[in-house]
Enzyme design. Sequence first.
Site, PDB file in Angstrom:
ATOM      1  N   GLY A 182       0.895  -1.207  -0.077  1.00 18.27           N
ATOM      2  CA  GLY A 182       0.026  -0.021  -0.032  1.00 18.27           C
ATOM      3  C   GLY A 182       0.926   1.342   0.011  1.00 18.27           C
ATOM      4  O   GLY A 182       1.962   1.266   0.446  1.00 18.27           O
ATOM      5  N   GLY A 214       0.752   5.563   0.652  1.00 15.99           N
ATOM      6  CA  GLY A 214      -0.157   6.796   1.028  1.00 15.99           C
ATOM      7  C   GLY A 214       1.013   7.910   1.066  1.00 15.99           C
ATOM      8  O   GLY A 214       2.056   7.922   0.787  1.00 15.99           O
ATOM      9  N   TYR A 228       1.601   9.415   3.734  1.00 15.69           N
ATOM     10  CA  TYR A 228       2.475   9.363   4.868  1.00 15.69           C
ATOM     11  C   TYR A 228       3.457   8.245   5.152  1.00 15.69           C
ATOM     12  O   TYR A 228       4.674   8.380   5.482  1.00 15.69           O
ATOM     13  CB  TYR A 228       1.476   9.373   6.153  1.00 15.69           C
ATOM     14  CG  TYR A 228       1.942   9.006   7.461  1.00 15.69           C
ATOM     15  CD1 TYR A 228       2.931   9.901   8.191  1.00 15.69           C
ATOM     16  CD2 TYR A 228       1.462   7.762   8.020  1.00 15.69           C
ATOM     17  CE1 TYR A 228       3.378   9.375   9.178  1.00 15.69           C
ATOM     18  CE2 TYR A 228       2.055   7.500   9.322  1.00 15.69           C
ATOM     19  CZ  TYR A 228       2.881   8.275   9.779  1.00 15.69           C
ATOM     20  OH  TYR A 228       3.387   7.890  11.224  1.00 15.69           O
ATOM     21  N   ALA A 229       3.239   7.101   4.401  1.00 19.54           N
ATOM     22  CA  ALA A 229       3.880   5.927   4.549  1.00 19.54           C
ATOM     23  C   ALA A 229       3.536   4.998   3.406  1.00 19.54           C
ATOM     24  O   ALA A 229       2.475   5.081   2.858  1.00 19.54           O
ATOM     25  CB  ALA A 229       3.656   5.314   5.832  1.00 19.54           C
ATOM     26  N   VAL A 238       3.742   0.783   2.525  1.00 17.51           N
ATOM     27  CA  VAL A 238       3.936  -0.530   3.239  1.00 17.51           C
ATOM     28  C   VAL A 238       4.144  -1.577   2.406  1.00 17.51           C
ATOM     29  O   VAL A 238       3.568  -1.500   1.212  1.00 17.51           O
ATOM     30  CB  VAL A 238       2.318  -0.942   4.041  1.00 17.51           C
ATOM     31  CG1 VAL A 238       2.606  -1.903   4.659  1.00 17.51           C
ATOM     32  CG2 VAL A 238       1.879   0.277   4.735  1.00 17.51           C
ATOM     33  N   LYS A 253       6.688  -0.866   7.324  1.00 22.60           N
ATOM     34  CA  LYS A 253       6.079   0.628   7.020  1.00 22.60           C
ATOM     35  C   LYS A 253       7.067   1.472   6.932  1.00 22.60           C
ATOM     36  O   LYS A 253       8.111   1.532   7.896  1.00 22.60           O
ATOM     37  CB  LYS A 253       5.151   0.845   8.363  1.00 22.60           C
ATOM     38  CG  LYS A 253       4.511   2.004   8.355  1.00 22.60           C
ATOM     39  CD  LYS A 253       3.462   2.168   9.533  1.00 22.60           C
ATOM     40  CE  LYS A 253       2.660   3.529   9.577  1.00 22.60           C
ATOM     41  NZ  LYS A 253       1.692   3.549  10.384  1.00 22.60           N
ATOM     42  N   ASP A 287      -7.006   6.400  19.438  1.00 24.88           N
ATOM     43  CA  ASP A 287      -7.583   6.206  17.950  1.00 24.88           C
ATOM     44  C   ASP A 287      -8.042   4.917  17.686  1.00 24.88           C
ATOM     45  O   ASP A 287      -7.856   4.073  16.612  1.00 24.88           O
ATOM     46  CB  ASP A 287      -6.292   6.695  16.813  1.00 24.88           C
ATOM     47  CG  ASP A 287      -6.986   6.870  15.572  1.00 24.88           C
ATOM     48  OD1 ASP A 287      -8.258   7.217  15.399  1.00 24.88           O
ATOM     49  OD2 ASP A 287      -6.394   6.977  14.481  1.00 24.88           O
TER      50      ASP A 287
END
Lengths: 367, 410
Positions: B69, B71, B73-74, B76, B92, B189
Site C-alpha cells: 500500500g 499513502g 504518509y507511509a 507499506v 512500514k 485512535d
Amino acid sequence: MPRLTQARAVPAPVEAPLGNKDVCKSQRYLNKSMRFLINPECYHKMCSACVDRIFSFGPARCPVAGCTRTLRKNKFREQTFDDIRVEEEVDIRRRVAAVFNRREEEFETLLAYNDYLNDVEDITYNLINKVDVVATNAKLEAYRTANSQSIDANKSIASREAQDHAAQQVAEKDQARMRREAARREDEEERRALVEGRQDVLNKLAHGGGDAEEIAKESHKVTLKKRLDRRAAAERQRQLQSTEATTNGESNGLSGVLIKGLKTKKDDEPEAPFDPFGGLTIELSYTTVQDHYDWDWLNVQRKDVQYTAGGYDFQEFHSRALCEAFSGLGVFIGEEMAAGDGSSDITTAAAAGAATGSKDTAMYDAL
Amino acid sequence: MALSPAATMVTDSVTKAGTVKLSAFSTQKPLEKTSAATIKSLESAPLVNLADQLNDAERRKYVKGKKLGSGQYADVFSAHLSTNPSTLYAIKKIKVIEDFKDGITYDSLREIRFLQELRHPNIILLHTVYSTKNQNLNLVLEYLPGGDLLQLIQDTGGTHYGMADIKAWMAMLCRGVYWCHSNFVLHRDIKPNNLLIAASGEIKLADFGLARSFADPAQPMTYNTITKWYRPPELYYQAAHYGGAVDVWSVGCVFAELVGRRVFLGAIPDTDVNMVGAICNAVGTPTEDNWPGVSKLRGYIPVDAADVKPVRGKEHWMQQFRAVGELGVDLMMRMFALDPNARCGMEQALRHPWWTAEPRPSRNEDLPRRGGGVRQMGEDLKRRGGELPVEEEGRADKVARKLDFGAMKV
C-alpha cells in the site's frame, strides 16, 4: 438386602434327564428328534411341537399348570445350559450388564470401580434370587433412563472393541497360516535342492572330471550358499510383512487391521470457563496505591472542575508516579548474566529508558 | 528478562501471536539484539560509526518484497527474513515530509515509542526499526493478512457473525486496550480499521500514531484527537485533562458498530456541533445533572432546556442492540456513560458478567474471516492517525464511505 448376609438360595431341582414336561407328556425316549424350547418369561420347558400348537395364533398363557404368564412364540429359544437356573441367571446378568456398562477407565480410582461392581452385583443377585424384584427393577430402569447417553456410548465402544478383537484374531490367524506355509515351502525347496545337489555330484563323478573329494566339497559349498540365500530372502519377506502390518494398523476400527493397546478415543475435555483477561493478571509488586495522597499541589487540581469534568483519573496518576519512581528496581543484572540471557543488558537499558520515558512524550503532545 | 517493578505478569493461557513467538508479556522490548559477534564482523565494513553499523546489520536481516500500500504518509511493503523466506513481516516505511523541519513526525515517533514498549497478543508487534537512505524510517511489524475489522463490518452481504464472534472480538480489543492503559498509554485512535486481523483470527490493535502516555496533572493534553465518529463528548467540550475513559468511549463505538454494522455515532458533515448533536440523539444530552461540571468545560455548548434530550434508558438500547443480550447492552451502556468519571474503566469492563455469560466467545479459528487482507493491511498501515479510510484515492476522496454511511442511516 445385602447379598453377603444372605445365604445362597436352595439349589435348583434336578430336571428329569429325558426332558419330561407336563405339557404334552412326550419324552425324548419316544422321539429322538424332539427339540425342547424355553421362554425367558417363565423358563418352562416345552417341545417345539407344543410351541407351534399353542402359540402359532398369537400370544397365549403358559400351558404349565399354575403359571399365569403370557408368552409369545418369537421369544422361544433353545436352552444353552442344562440347568434352567443357570440359563435364567445368564439372561439376567446379560440384561444388567447391558445397562450397567461403565468401564474401568471412567473411574478415578480402582476402589470406586470395585464399589460400583459390588453395587451392580447386588442388583444382579436380587434379580436372580427374586429379592425385592420390583424395587430392583425400578432402580435398574431409573439408572437406564438417567444414563442412556453414556450407556449408548459405552455400548458402541464395547462393540467396536469386540469388532477390533475379532478382526485382530482373524489377522493373527492369517499371518500364522502364511508363516506355516512359507516354512513348509522352504523345507520342500531345501529338500529338493539337496536331492539336486546330490544328483549333480553323482553326475560330475560319473563324467569323471577331477578329484571326488574336491567335487563333494564344492557341492557342499553350493548348497550351503543356496540355503543361506533362501534364509536371507525369507527374513526379508518376514520383515516386509511386519512393516506392512504396522502401517496398515494405523487405521484402527472398522478397517480391519489394528494396533494392540490403543486407548479408545475419548471426548475432548470440557473447556475451562472463559477468562476475559486471557490469563493475565497485573499485580504491583513494589507498591500499594493508596486512595488518597495529601499533597497541596495535587489537592488544588483535584478540586479543579477542568480535571473532574474532563475525566482525569488521579488514581491513574498515583499508580503511574509510583511505578516510575520504582522503575529499575527488581532488575538484577548479575542474575540475568548468570542466567545466560544474551539480551539482558539491552533489556535493562530499555527498562531504564521506559522509566524516564513519559517525560519526553510530553514535549510533542500539546499540539 | 527482568520484571518491571510496575507489574508482575502472571500468564497462564495467553494465546500466542500468529507467526511471532511471545514468551511473556513485557513492557520493555529489546529492540536490537545485536550480539558482540555481529558488531565485530561489521568492523570491516566501510561504515564509520557504530550506530550506522548496527542499523545496517538490522537492515540486512530483512528482505523487502512487494509494495502492499502507498499513502501520503507511509508506504507499506511485505518482507521476509533474509535467512528464512517463510517468516513474513510488514515493513512500514515512513516518508520524509519535505516541509517538516524537525526531522521525523510526531506520529511516527509516537508509534515507535509505544509499540516498542507494548507487547501483547492483541497489540501489533513491532519487531525492529531501522533507517534507510534519506533517513527514511522503516518499522518492521507483524504480518497481519486477515484484513481489518471494518471490512468485516461493512461486508454485510458476505460476512455473517453472531454474538459469540462479537464477544470474542470485543474481548480481544478490551484486553489490548486494558494492556495499554495498565502501561499508562492512551491509544486515542481506536476504530474498526485500526483493528487488524492476524492469520490466526485474533485482532490486533494497530496505529499508535496518536497515542500518548498519561499526562501529569499540570500538563494539558490536546482535545483534537481520536477520529471524529469515535470521539467522546469530553473531547468535543475541549477538556484538556482526561484519562483512559476516552478510549473506553471509542471501544463502545466499535462495539455498537459491530452489532449494528453501521457507524453508531456519525454526522455529515462531521463538524463538532453535528457530532455533539449525534451524541445527544443517541445517548442523551450532557447536563450538570448527569455530568457534574460539564458546563465549566471550555468548549461546552449551552443547550436550551427545551432541547435537552434525557439520557436514553435501557429499553432504547435494547431496541437497537438486542443481538448482544441484556448483559451486553448493560456493558455497552456503561461504556457510553456521558460523564467520563461514571464510564467504566477497562478493568471494570473486563470484569463484566457479559463475558462469562452464554454464549461463550468463539474460538479464534471459528471467527469469520475474509480473504484478500494483505492489501488491506497495507491500506491501514499507510494511513496517518485520525484519518478516515479512503475507498478510492483521488477525485472521490473521502466521499465514498460517507455516502455509503448516509445510505445506511435510518
